[in-house]
Design an enzyme around this catalytic site. Structure first.
Site, PDB file in Angstrom:
ATOM      1  N   TYR A  16       0.744  -1.340  -0.010  1.00  0.00           N
ATOM      2  CA  TYR A  16      -0.208  -0.019  -0.111  1.00  0.00           C
ATOM      3  C   TYR A  16       1.069   1.130  -0.005  1.00  0.00           C
ATOM      4  O   TYR A  16       1.953   1.244   0.898  1.00  0.00           O
ATOM      5  CB  TYR A  16      -0.873  -0.148   0.992  1.00  0.00           C
ATOM      6  CG  TYR A  16      -1.853   1.068   1.036  1.00  0.00           C
ATOM      7  CD1 TYR A  16      -2.722   1.408   0.975  1.00  0.00           C
ATOM      8  CD2 TYR A  16      -1.608   1.732   2.350  1.00  0.00           C
ATOM      9  CE1 TYR A  16      -4.101   3.179   0.627  1.00  0.00           C
ATOM     10  CE2 TYR A  16      -2.684   2.832   2.111  1.00  0.00           C
ATOM     11  CZ  TYR A  16      -3.345   3.249   1.625  1.00  0.00           C
ATOM     12  OH  TYR A  16      -4.382   4.276   1.549  1.00  0.00           O
ATOM     13  N   ASP A  53       9.236   2.867   0.811  1.00  0.00           N
ATOM     14  CA  ASP A  53       8.245   2.922   1.415  1.00  0.00           C
ATOM     15  C   ASP A  53       8.098   3.182   2.514  1.00  0.00           C
ATOM     16  O   ASP A  53       7.337   1.741   3.210  1.00  0.00           O
ATOM     17  CB  ASP A  53       6.718   2.439   0.538  1.00  0.00           C
ATOM     18  CG  ASP A  53       5.689   3.184   0.759  1.00  0.00           C
ATOM     19  OD1 ASP A  53       5.846   4.449   2.849  1.00  0.00           O
ATOM     20  OD2 ASP A  53       4.740   3.748   0.728  1.00  0.00           O
ATOM     21  N   LYS A 110       3.354   8.531   9.674  1.00  0.00           N
ATOM     22  CA  LYS A 110       2.724   7.893  10.419  1.00  0.00           C
ATOM     23  C   LYS A 110       3.771   8.440  11.474  1.00  0.00           C
ATOM     24  O   LYS A 110       3.448   8.922  11.808  1.00  0.00           O
ATOM     25  CB  LYS A 110       2.961   6.926  10.245  1.00  0.00           C
ATOM     26  CG  LYS A 110       1.491   6.275   9.364  1.00  0.00           C
ATOM     27  CD  LYS A 110       1.440   5.209   9.238  1.00  0.00           C
ATOM     28  CE  LYS A 110       0.018   4.795   8.706  1.00  0.00           C
ATOM     29  NZ  LYS A 110       0.554   4.063   7.138  1.00  0.00           N
TER      30      LYS A 110
HETATM   31  C1  LIG Z   1      -0.076   4.301   5.803  1.00  0.00           C
HETATM   32  C2  LIG Z   1       0.651   4.413   4.992  1.00  0.00           C
HETATM   33  C3  LIG Z   1       0.592   5.373   3.517  1.00  0.00           C
HETATM   34  C4  LIG Z   1      -0.370   6.013   3.081  1.00  0.00           C
HETATM   35  O1  LIG Z   1      -0.090   6.989   4.034  1.00  0.00           O
HETATM   36  P1  LIG Z   1      -1.129   8.219   4.950  1.00  0.00           P
HETATM   37  O2  LIG Z   1      -1.209   9.358   5.295  1.00  0.00           O
HETATM   38  O3  LIG Z   1      -2.514   7.486   4.759  1.00  0.00           O
HETATM   39  O4  LIG Z   1      -1.691   8.620   3.345  1.00  0.00           O
HETATM   40  C5  LIG Z   1       1.670   4.772   2.283  1.00  0.00           C
HETATM   41  N1  LIG Z   1       2.581   4.092   2.401  1.00  0.00           N
HETATM   42  C6  LIG Z   1       2.374   3.232   3.248  1.00  0.00           C
HETATM   43  C7  LIG Z   1       3.573   2.041   3.785  1.00  0.00           C
HETATM   44  C8  LIG Z   1       1.874   2.503   4.368  1.00  0.00           C
HETATM   45  O5  LIG Z   1       1.934   2.432   5.501  1.00  0.00           O
END
Ligand SMILES: *Cc1c(COP(=O)(O)O)cnc(C)c1O
Length: 428
Positions: free
Chosen positions: A144, A239, A267
């Site tokens: 994701y 990511d 995060k």
């Molecule tokens: C949570 C997440 C995102 C998206 O971040 P948001 O602040 O929700 O837009 C992208 N990549 C990873 C790996 C994530 O866990």
């Protein structure tokens, strides 16, 4: 709030907000039942509006590595809030946060702050396309990277050329530029690079998959990604929105010793306020506007409240280095739950990496999203519901990683394992 007031408010939420929530998984649709409304958080606990206490393993989806309402974060916010909420002009807090990120994450010399992980990944993709002059991007099924069009693609079939959008509204032409492979399969990766490598701008990977449950990389996989992308001139983009400051203080790149070209963060770096970031070498990041011509902007980017909270949380991590304790708690929890389930005759396996952990209701270890989907989801739902009833809040989906914070002490972990034991012995 009484139970009937809850029902009224939840009904109202569903009339006013799609599905009653502002992010889909919060709706509890993947486990059945209703979510709870939160009144407050304290340390490892959430308290709902009906006065129930939950041991929280969601922690705002990983952001709260120091638990809820940690004094150092609250003090930083209290100090800033008297000075105003946003200025739309530079502040020293942004420079401090950028400095911390470059100190802690080895591959990052320069960083741009944004407001969410989604913004970080979509901006990093634009930058990668600009730098390489190529349009394809490769991701992995179950990975994701936020909800922008290019990333809402996960064929899940293992057929890299069959890129179908996951959501209506994503143009087929956009999705067709996103290639998808199963995670942890080196042969398919080599084949794809042989065929299309010279057209691939970048590879986006969660170095530890955390949005398909927790799936660590197999030995040598990240190294192979590094060497293929270097060989074909594609950028390797970690990511680390979830794994950053979670699996180690320098993220997965430090933990596994593989250096990406760009990193996306989110995060933890906001301490519970909306922040994201993307960064990398000075050479690549100098292409971002206004230093370079790759456009990226944000009204609230570098927001002073968000940088105050993020700086406070990261400073605490730098000064206290809690990673070995966090790793111990996550490991004790995941191995403890697996043992209790197996003793109860239920198939389960689990793992942890740093402060992230996960379990699957499966006989054999899970190495890809395809295998994660084959686990027993019905057992997960029953387990989730029974634990929630007894005051333990696990993420309401079988495809989410769990987290621990520095406030999840030995006592809290033991209390959790006792609850899990009682759930398993009494039958669910
Ligand atoms: C949570 C997440 C995102 C998206 O971040 P948001 O602040 O929700 O837009 C992208 N990549 C990873 C790996 C994530 O866990």
């Amino acid at each position: 709030m009484t139970a009937s007031e809850f029902d009224t408010t939840w009904k109202r939420a569903q009339q006013l907000i799609p599905g009653g929530v502002n992010s889909p998984v919060r709706s509890f649709r993947s486990v059945g039942g209703k979510p709870f409304f939160v009144d407050r958080g304290q340390g490892p606990f959430l308290f709902d509006t009906e006065g129930r206490r939950y041991i929280d393993y969601v922690l705002s989806w990983g952001a709260l590595i120091l638990g809820h309402a940690h004094p150092v974060v609250m003090e930083a916010l209290n100090r800033q809030i008297l000075l105003g909420t946003s200025y739309g002009t530079p502040t020293p807090g942004e420079v401090e946060l950028a400095e911390r990120l470059t100190e802690m994450v080895p591959s990052v010399d320069m960083v741009r702050l944004v407001n969410s992980g989604t913004e970080a990944t979509m901006s990093a993709l634009r930058l990668a396309r600009a730098v390489t002059g190529r349009e394809y991007v490769l991701k992995f099924s179950g990975g994701y990277h936020g909800h922008s069009d290019s990333f809402l693609v996960s064929s899940g079939s293992g057929v890299a050329t069959l890129s179908l959008p996951d959501s209506p509204g994503v143009p087929a032409s956009t999705a067709s530029l996103t290639l998808v492979l199963p995670f942890n399969d080196i042969d398919l990766l080599r084949d794809l690079f042989k065929e299309k490598g010279s057209q691939i701008s970048s590879v986006f990977v969660e170095p530890v998959l955390g949005n398909s449950g927790l799936i660590p990389p197999e030995k040598g996989y990240l190294e192979e990604l590094r060497s293929l992308t270097s060989q074909y001139g594609s950028l390797l983009i970690f990511d680390e929105v979830m794994t950053g400051f979670r699996v180690a203080s320098g993220g997965a790149e430090e933990k596994f010793g593989v250096k990406p070209d760009l990193v996306t963060l989110g995060k933890v770096i906001g301490g519970g306020l909306p922040v994201g970031a993307f960064g990398g070498s000075r050479e690549i990041m100098s292409k971002v506007a206004p230093a370079g011509d790759v456009y990226q902007a944000g009204t609230l980017s570098g927001n002073p409240l968000a940088t105050a909270a993020g700086n406070a949380q990261l400073r605490f991590l730098q000064e206290n280095d809690p990673f070995s304790e966090l790793e111990g708690s996550a490991n004790q929890l995941s191995s403890g739950i697996v043992k209790i389930l197996r003793n109860g005759g239920i198939s389960a396996c689990g793992s942890s990496v740093g402060s992230m952990w996960g379990i699957f209701f499966s006989d054999s270890p899970v190495t890809s999203f395809e295998e994660a989907k084959a686990a027993n989801i019905e057992n997960f739902k029953k387990f989730h519901k029974a634990c929630l009833r007894k005051g333990v809040f696990f993420a309401p989906s079988a495809f989410e990683a769990g987290f621990v914070s520095t406030e999840h002490t030995e006592d809290v972990i033991n209390e959790t394992l006792e609850i899990v034991q009682s759930v398993v012995s009494k039958g669910w």
